[in-house]
Write an enzyme that holds these catalytic residues in place. Sequence first.
Site, PDB file in Angstrom:
ATOM      1  N   GLY A 164      36.305  57.295  38.891  1.00  0.00           N
ATOM      2  CA  GLY A 164      37.069  58.410  38.349  1.00  0.00           C
ATOM      3  C   GLY A 164      37.162  59.584  39.298  1.00  0.00           C
ATOM      4  O   GLY A 164      36.943  59.452  40.505  1.00  0.00           O
ATOM      5  N   SER A 206      50.712  61.573  35.543  1.00  0.00           N
ATOM      6  CA  SER A 206      51.488  61.016  34.440  1.00  0.00           C
ATOM      7  C   SER A 206      51.558  61.992  33.276  1.00  0.00           C
ATOM      8  O   SER A 206      50.650  62.789  33.060  1.00  0.00           O
ATOM      9  CB  SER A 206      50.831  59.704  33.978  1.00  0.00           C
ATOM     10  OG  SER A 206      51.314  59.296  32.721  1.00  0.00           O
ATOM     11  N   CYS A 264      37.707  53.656  40.930  1.00  0.00           N
ATOM     12  CA  CYS A 264      36.930  52.524  41.402  1.00  0.00           C
ATOM     13  C   CYS A 264      36.645  51.566  40.262  1.00  0.00           C
ATOM     14  O   CYS A 264      37.076  51.768  39.122  1.00  0.00           O
ATOM     15  CB  CYS A 264      35.600  53.004  41.999  1.00  0.00           C
ATOM     16  SG  CYS A 264      35.795  54.277  43.277  1.00  0.00           S
TER      17      CYS A 264
END
Length: 609
Positions: free
Chosen positions: A75, A374, A2
């Site tokens: 988060g 990632s 956010c």
Amino acid sequence: MCGIAGWVSFSTDLTQRREVIEAMTETMACRGPDDSGTWVRPDVALGHRRLAIIDLPGGRQPMAGAGLAAMVYSGEVYNFAELREKLSQRGHRFETDSDTEVVLRGYLEWGDAVADHLNGMYAFAIWDERQKKLVLIRDRMGVKPIYYYPIPDGVLFGSEPKAIFANPLARKVVGSDGLRELMTYTKAPGWSLWKGMHEVGPGTILTMDRSGIRTRTYWKLDAVRHTDDQETTVGRVRELMTDIVNRQLIADVPRCVLLSGGLDSSAITGLAAARLAEQSERLRTFSVDFFGQEENFRPDEVRDTPDSPFIRDVAKLVGSDHQDIVLDPAGLSDPDVRRKVLLARDIPAGLGDFDTSLYLLFKAIRQHSTVALSGESADEVFGGYRWFHNDAAVNSGTFPWLGRMSLTTDWSSLLREEVRATLDLPGYTADQYRTAIAQVDHCDGESEQDRKMRTICHLHLTRFVRILLDRKDRASMAVGLEVRVPFCDHRLVEYVYNTPWALKTFDGREKSLLRHATGHVLPASVRERVKSPYPLTQDPGYAAALQQQAKEVLTERNAPVFSLMDRGWLHRMSEVDPVTMSATQRIGIDRMLDLHHWFDLYSPELQLD
């Protein structure tokens, strides 16, 4: 994931200024395209933009708890289920299934010590109504950003500087130290390009009340003696990696993995595919490529092989639903894309297609997935960069990545002579290096080699990695994509950081621990592959497009960029044969163009000492 914003003022009735917090919040619509909300009281205004990931109907913010506190949160906390159970046993009753409520209830139970209980990436703000104070808390590795701007009677804060600048009390001023850090890549703690603005440090808690602002560090890298043998160490890394990936796959929206064909992303891919297979799901993977790159690939000083063959090997082994996002020079050099990246980052980073390709990759992925895992930060954790293994770089007496990576080559040659003298970039870099190495703790009895390599690892984990994490956060959140970074789990970071260098390289290669811990989910080609960095286009058409844009800038007689940069240098580069142009020259043009557009977008006031 956010965007958050806020304003604390002890002398202004903020209930009469609701339009300001709404404007601050709206600047981050891209970070939270799913919902928006504000919470306003006389002393405080909180704003939130939501990207819904967990408990889509129940996680709306700002979130208030029993009239005692209110929170805006950005988060993910990956251990929220365990914390929810623990808090339930302590008498807390939950109204939603969101991790946001778990964090808020955790604060009501433990105060700001809630940070010690969290595993994840986060930056959140809590207004404690009982004590009339603001608490800002950032995750240990600094994956999620948060900035603050002190004002005479309070403070402004936001996930990004643009949120703060939407408040009329904030000024867009850039001083000498802001420019020095921008041009040296040392990532000074708390740095913001903007004068008067600061970044909350990783692993830091900021408290603000009528008596002022205070900070404390709740986590840092400590030196602890490692006693596990090689087999146990590899096993522990495998155990941690498996648990971390499993936790970070939790979401109520489509997920994927960013696959580059290197060891790091391939390890995440293999572990994620195995986990989803247990749930009868097929993993989606995405990679970035450039038109004609594989067919026309030319080895250079940092890249021996193209990525594509390795990507195909991994996708075939794990059976992922794979898609290549193929980019062309026109898209990479498009000034509109450059401006979007600058607006996302708020700074003229000058990284060219290193930034624009990431933005375009994330934009394409967002059409299919909302969450992506990632391989970022594995090189910092496991010692993977080539300069870790280069004696000249290790013993250079400065940050090892400077001069070893074309993207961080010196800006000095691009600057006007008088600006170069004023900024003294070599002196600034030397000061930052001395400050950085003074922060490193060592174990008694460590060998000289282990002391040296611990220092190198510490520099990367507290400085260099934060440059890359900021880049990834801004590029991904600009398109509403949440990127998770398993290698930043603090348990893994702490364990590997304290592993002796001989164990990190026990097979005579970089990242020995990761290679052996995850080898069971990797194809042989990737297990044996030499480290290869994030790809850049080699198409001379990109350089030619930059030169044409440079010529257009040169026609602007009073272009603000030339108050800092050397017009003659840009003119010379605009005439170089694009086929023979060096990476350093091309990056220099990119930097000039970044600054040119940044001046136009932000109209900053420069105050050079």
